[in-house]
Design a protein around this motif. Structure first.
Motif, PDB file in Angstrom:
ATOM      1  N   PHE A 208      13.449   2.081 -10.325  1.00  0.00           N
ATOM      2  CA  PHE A 208      14.454   1.518  -9.418  1.00  0.00           C
ATOM      3  C   PHE A 208      15.758   2.310  -9.488  1.00  0.00           C
ATOM      4  CE2 PHE A 208      17.956  -1.335  -8.407  1.00  0.00           C
ATOM      5  CZ  PHE A 208      17.560  -1.837  -7.178  1.00  0.00           C
ATOM      6  N   LYS A 209      16.181   2.650 -10.713  1.00  0.00           N
ATOM      7  CA  LYS A 209      17.417   3.432 -10.869  1.00  0.00           C
ATOM      8  C   LYS A 209      17.266   4.817 -10.241  1.00  0.00           C
ATOM      9  CE  LYS A 209      18.961   1.112 -15.097  1.00  0.00           C
ATOM     10  NZ  LYS A 209      19.191   1.234 -16.555  1.00  0.00           N
ATOM     11  N   ALA A 210      16.071   5.412 -10.384  1.00  0.00           N
ATOM     12  CA  ALA A 210      15.833   6.724  -9.780  1.00  0.00           C
ATOM     13  C   ALA A 210      15.885   6.631  -8.258  1.00  0.00           C
ATOM     14  CB  ALA A 210      14.483   7.270 -10.235  1.00  0.00           C
ATOM     15  N   ALA A 211      15.364   5.538  -7.708  1.00  0.00           N
ATOM     16  CA  ALA A 211      15.407   5.344  -6.251  1.00  0.00           C
ATOM     17  C   ALA A 211      16.846   5.170  -5.773  1.00  0.00           C
ATOM     18  CB  ALA A 211      14.564   4.129  -5.868  1.00  0.00           C
ATOM     19  N   GLN A 212      17.633   4.421  -6.537  1.00  0.00           N
ATOM     20  CA  GLN A 212      19.039   4.231  -6.177  1.00  0.00           C
ATOM     21  C   GLN A 212      19.805   5.552  -6.193  1.00  0.00           C
ATOM     22  OE1 GLN A 212      20.360   1.073  -8.910  1.00  0.00           O
ATOM     23  NE2 GLN A 212      20.807  -0.168  -7.104  1.00  0.00           N
ATOM     24  N   ASN A 213      19.418   6.428  -7.122  1.00  0.00           N
ATOM     25  CA  ASN A 213      20.073   7.734  -7.219  1.00  0.00           C
ATOM     26  C   ASN A 213      19.496   8.760  -6.247  1.00  0.00           C
ATOM     27  OD1 ASN A 213      21.714   6.808  -9.321  1.00  0.00           O
ATOM     28  ND2 ASN A 213      20.207   7.374 -10.889  1.00  0.00           N
ATOM     29  N   LYS A 214      18.540   8.303  -5.425  1.00  0.00           N
ATOM     30  CA  LYS A 214      17.922   9.149  -4.391  1.00  0.00           C
ATOM     31  C   LYS A 214      17.115  10.309  -4.973  1.00  0.00           C
ATOM     32  CE  LYS A 214      20.226   6.696  -1.350  1.00  0.00           C
ATOM     33  NZ  LYS A 214      19.576   5.656  -0.522  1.00  0.00           N
ATOM     34  N   THR A 215      16.619  10.144  -6.195  1.00  0.00           N
ATOM     35  CA  THR A 215      15.812  11.211  -6.792  1.00  0.00           C
ATOM     36  C   THR A 215      14.324  11.005  -6.534  1.00  0.00           C
ATOM     37  OG1 THR A 215      15.765  10.024  -8.902  1.00  0.00           O
ATOM     38  CG2 THR A 215      17.498  11.675  -8.589  1.00  0.00           C
ATOM     39  N   ILE A 216      13.922   9.793  -6.150  1.00  0.00           N
ATOM     40  CA  ILE A 216      12.536   9.543  -5.770  1.00  0.00           C
ATOM     41  C   ILE A 216      12.504   8.611  -4.562  1.00  0.00           C
ATOM     42  CG2 ILE A 216      11.680   9.790  -8.138  1.00  0.00           C
ATOM     43  CD1 ILE A 216      11.319   6.715  -8.176  1.00  0.00           C
ATOM     44  N   GLN A 217      11.364   8.621  -3.866  1.00  0.00           N
ATOM     45  CA  GLN A 217      11.115   7.661  -2.794  1.00  0.00           C
ATOM     46  C   GLN A 217      10.146   6.631  -3.372  1.00  0.00           C
ATOM     47  OE1 GLN A 217       9.354   9.316   0.719  1.00  0.00           O
ATOM     48  NE2 GLN A 217       9.921   7.593   2.023  1.00  0.00           N
ATOM     49  N   LEU A 218      10.614   5.409  -3.528  1.00  0.00           N
ATOM     50  CA  LEU A 218       9.886   4.404  -4.300  1.00  0.00           C
ATOM     51  C   LEU A 218       9.192   3.377  -3.420  1.00  0.00           C
ATOM     52  CD1 LEU A 218       9.227   3.123  -7.093  1.00  0.00           C
ATOM     53  CD2 LEU A 218      11.386   1.855  -6.881  1.00  0.00           C
ATOM     54  N   ALA A 219       7.936   3.098  -3.755  1.00  0.00           N
ATOM     55  CA  ALA A 219       7.195   2.000  -3.127  1.00  0.00           C
ATOM     56  C   ALA A 219       6.583   1.156  -4.239  1.00  0.00           C
ATOM     57  CB  ALA A 219       6.113   2.527  -2.202  1.00  0.00           C
ATOM     58  N   PHE A 220       6.404  -0.118  -3.949  1.00  0.00           N
ATOM     59  CA  PHE A 220       5.853  -1.042  -4.937  1.00  0.00           C
ATOM     60  C   PHE A 220       4.783  -1.909  -4.272  1.00  0.00           C
ATOM     61  CE2 PHE A 220       6.417  -5.281  -7.163  1.00  0.00           C
ATOM     62  CZ  PHE A 220       5.576  -4.935  -8.228  1.00  0.00           C
ATOM     63  N   ILE A 221       3.638  -1.994  -4.926  1.00  0.00           N
ATOM     64  CA  ILE A 221       2.524  -2.801  -4.442  1.00  0.00           C
ATOM     65  C   ILE A 221       2.247  -3.901  -5.461  1.00  0.00           C
ATOM     66  CG2 ILE A 221       0.075  -2.822  -3.814  1.00  0.00           C
ATOM     67  CD1 ILE A 221       0.313   0.126  -3.115  1.00  0.00           C
ATOM     68  N   ILE A 222       2.163  -5.137  -4.995  1.00  0.00           N
ATOM     69  CA  ILE A 222       1.818  -6.248  -5.866  1.00  0.00           C
ATOM     70  C   ILE A 222       0.541  -6.903  -5.328  1.00  0.00           C
ATOM     71  CG2 ILE A 222       3.382  -7.822  -4.631  1.00  0.00           C
ATOM     72  CD1 ILE A 222       3.846  -9.210  -7.369  1.00  0.00           C
ATOM     73  N   LEU A 223      -0.421  -7.130  -6.221  1.00  0.00           N
ATOM     74  CA  LEU A 223      -1.747  -7.621  -5.842  1.00  0.00           C
ATOM     75  C   LEU A 223      -2.072  -8.882  -6.627  1.00  0.00           C
ATOM     76  CD1 LEU A 223      -1.891  -4.346  -6.827  1.00  0.00           C
ATOM     77  CD2 LEU A 223      -3.887  -4.438  -5.344  1.00  0.00           C
ATOM     78  N   ASP A 224      -2.799  -9.796  -5.996  1.00  0.00           N
ATOM     79  CA  ASP A 224      -3.189 -11.037  -6.657  1.00  0.00           C
ATOM     80  C   ASP A 224      -4.610 -11.412  -6.223  1.00  0.00           C
ATOM     81  OD1 ASP A 224      -1.784 -13.536  -8.161  1.00  0.00           O
ATOM     82  OD2 ASP A 224      -3.251 -14.264  -6.704  1.00  0.00           O
ATOM     83  N   ILE A 225      -5.454 -11.788  -7.210  1.00  0.00           N
ATOM     84  CA  ILE A 225      -6.835 -12.178  -6.904  1.00  0.00           C
ATOM     85  C   ILE A 225      -6.830 -13.546  -6.237  1.00  0.00           C
ATOM     86  CG2 ILE A 225      -9.104 -12.656  -7.876  1.00  0.00           C
ATOM     87  CD1 ILE A 225      -8.408 -10.802 -10.187  1.00  0.00           C
ATOM     88  N   ASP A 226      -7.500 -13.655  -5.119  1.00  0.00           N
ATOM     89  CA  ASP A 226      -7.551 -14.918  -4.386  1.00  0.00           C
ATOM     90  C   ASP A 226      -8.440 -15.927  -5.105  1.00  0.00           C
ATOM     91  OD1 ASP A 226      -5.951 -13.836  -2.362  1.00  0.00           O
ATOM     92  OD2 ASP A 226      -7.696 -13.020  -1.304  1.00  0.00           O
ATOM     93  N   ASN A 227      -7.981 -17.193  -5.109  1.00  0.00           N
ATOM     94  CA  ASN A 227      -8.772 -18.326  -5.633  1.00  0.00           C
ATOM     95  C   ASN A 227      -9.261 -18.092  -7.067  1.00  0.00           C
ATOM     96  OD1 ASN A 227      -8.650 -19.589  -2.994  1.00  0.00           O
ATOM     97  ND2 ASN A 227     -10.253 -18.135  -2.362  1.00  0.00           N
ATOM     98  N   PHE A 228      -8.428 -17.451  -7.863  1.00  0.00           N
ATOM     99  CA  PHE A 228      -8.875 -17.124  -9.218  1.00  0.00           C
ATOM    100  C   PHE A 228      -9.037 -18.375 -10.081  1.00  0.00           C
ATOM    101  CE2 PHE A 228      -8.179 -15.582 -13.605  1.00  0.00           C
ATOM    102  CZ  PHE A 228      -9.229 -14.674 -13.667  1.00  0.00           C
ATOM    103  N   LYS A 229      -8.189 -19.359  -9.889  1.00  0.00           N
ATOM    104  CA  LYS A 229      -8.319 -20.607 -10.650  1.00  0.00           C
ATOM    105  C   LYS A 229      -9.658 -21.275 -10.359  1.00  0.00           C
ATOM    106  CE  LYS A 229      -5.946 -24.959 -11.668  1.00  0.00           C
ATOM    107  NZ  LYS A 229      -7.175 -25.770 -11.605  1.00  0.00           N
TER     108      LYS A 229
END
Length: 352
Positions: A205-226
């Motif tokens: 995140f700090k690197a993205a703020q400093n414009k040294t990287i282009q940052l993407a974030f993926i969050i995944l969750d298994i459906d109906n796991f319970k």
């Protein structure tokens, strides 16, 4: 998530408190040394001061101790030579003392700055010990009462002491690194853990703020796991987690800068450095399709697995890492609340 990030605010304060302990120890020891009348006893006790300074500088890597050390060395020289009267104050003596002070300051700075390299290299370790001990010797070398062989014995004694400490520290460091490895690795999936995620997410995140990287974030969750755990048992649930983790890993190996983490019970996160929305979306769709192909066989029958995915690219409006994380998480919930088994990019489901 927010609570975990907030704990980092106190790290600097704890760092200051920790540095005060060795500095106070050195101050008390210095006061004790200056109170000794017997020169032989003083010189014998001096090795303890050299030992403590070397140990604290090397192991704790506190820059403030370098400045305190220079001040203590100066006071030490003035008090010992002028007040105790052991030296004939001549131009040569003053030059030698000045050289001693400069070597003390220089060696302390080098030890502090390159402490990690010195610890890991045995030759540098011995050299640093000898230079540091000799630097203190230069402060008392002009004394008429000084026995040079006695001082050489002092340096040898220091090397023996520090070698023992170095061996103990090496064992401790190995154990510490093994502990950190366990903390940073999820025991079930063998992916990087939530602890490792928080550190990497913060740095990215700090690197993205400093414009040294282009940052993407993926969050995944298994459906109906319970429901899986309730219907088939936790052993089957664990098997599902492992299979999903493997499927995700297989589909990110060719993406440079992709880091995969297990950040919750059935929740995974991928940090992507120098990756834009298009690449993150492509990766997410590949992962979704790979998971959809999974088939879990149990005594109660066979079932498939689906996941929901939220994808966010860092934008200037993401002023804090919490805002960025929550935005990605909101896309995940949007996918879950709209039929599941979906990829949401910037609030839009892209696989339907």
């Amino acid at each position: 998530m927010a609570a975990a990030f907030q704990t980092k605010k106190y790290e600097k304060f704890l760092h200051i408190i920790r540095s005060l302990v060795p500095l106070f120890s050195i101050f008390m020891l210095q006061s004790y040394l200056l109170s000794i009348d017997s020169y032989a006893q003083w010189l014998t006790e001096c090795n303890l001061q050299v030992l403590l300074w070397f140990y604290f500088l090397l192991m704790l890597n506190e820059r403030g101790q370098v400045y305190i050390l220079i001040l203590v060395a100066t006071i030490f020289f003035i008090d010992f030579n002028f007040n105790s009267g052991h030296h004939d104050i001549t131009s040569l003596n003053l030059v030698i003392a000045l050289i001693g002070l400069l070597v003390v300051a220089g060696s302390a700075y080098v030890i502090q700055k390159f402490s990690k390299v010195i610890i890991e290299n045995k030759i540098l370790f011995v050299i640093a010990m000898v230079v540091f001990a000799t630097a203190w010797g230069l402060l008392i070398l002009p004394s008429q009462e000084l026995d040079l062989l006695f001082f050489i014995a002092l340096i040898c004694k220091l090397i023996v002491y520090m070698t023992c400490i170095h061996m103990v520290n090496s064992v401790g460091r190995i154990q510490y690194e093994a502990l950190i490895e366990r903390i940073n690795t999820d025991f079930l999936t063998q992916l990087s853990s939530r602890t490792a995620f928080e550190k990497s997410f913060d740095q990215s995140f700090k690197a993205a703020q400093n414009k040294t990287i282009q940052l993407a974030f993926i969050i995944l969750d298994i459906d109906n796991f319970k429901l899986v755990n309730d219907t088939y048992g936790h052993l089957i649930g664990d098997a599902v987690l492992k299979e999903v983790a493997h499927a995700i890993s297989e589909n990110i190996t060719h993406y440079k800068g992709a880091e995969l983490f297990r950040i919750g019970g059935e929740e995974f996160g991928i940090i992507l450095a120098n990756t834009d929305y298009n690449e993150a979306q492509k990766m997410s769709l590949n992962i979704l399709n790979a998971v959809n192909k999974l088939s879990v066989n149990t005594e109660k029958g066979t079932f498939g697995v689906t996941i929901s995915i939220g994808v966010a690219e860092w934008l200037d409006k993401d002023k804090t890492k919490e805002i960025f994380y929550n935005r990605a998480e909101s896309y995940l919930y949007f996918a879950k609340n709209n039929g599941k088994n979906a990829v949401t990019v910037d609030g839009v489901i892209v696989n339907r």
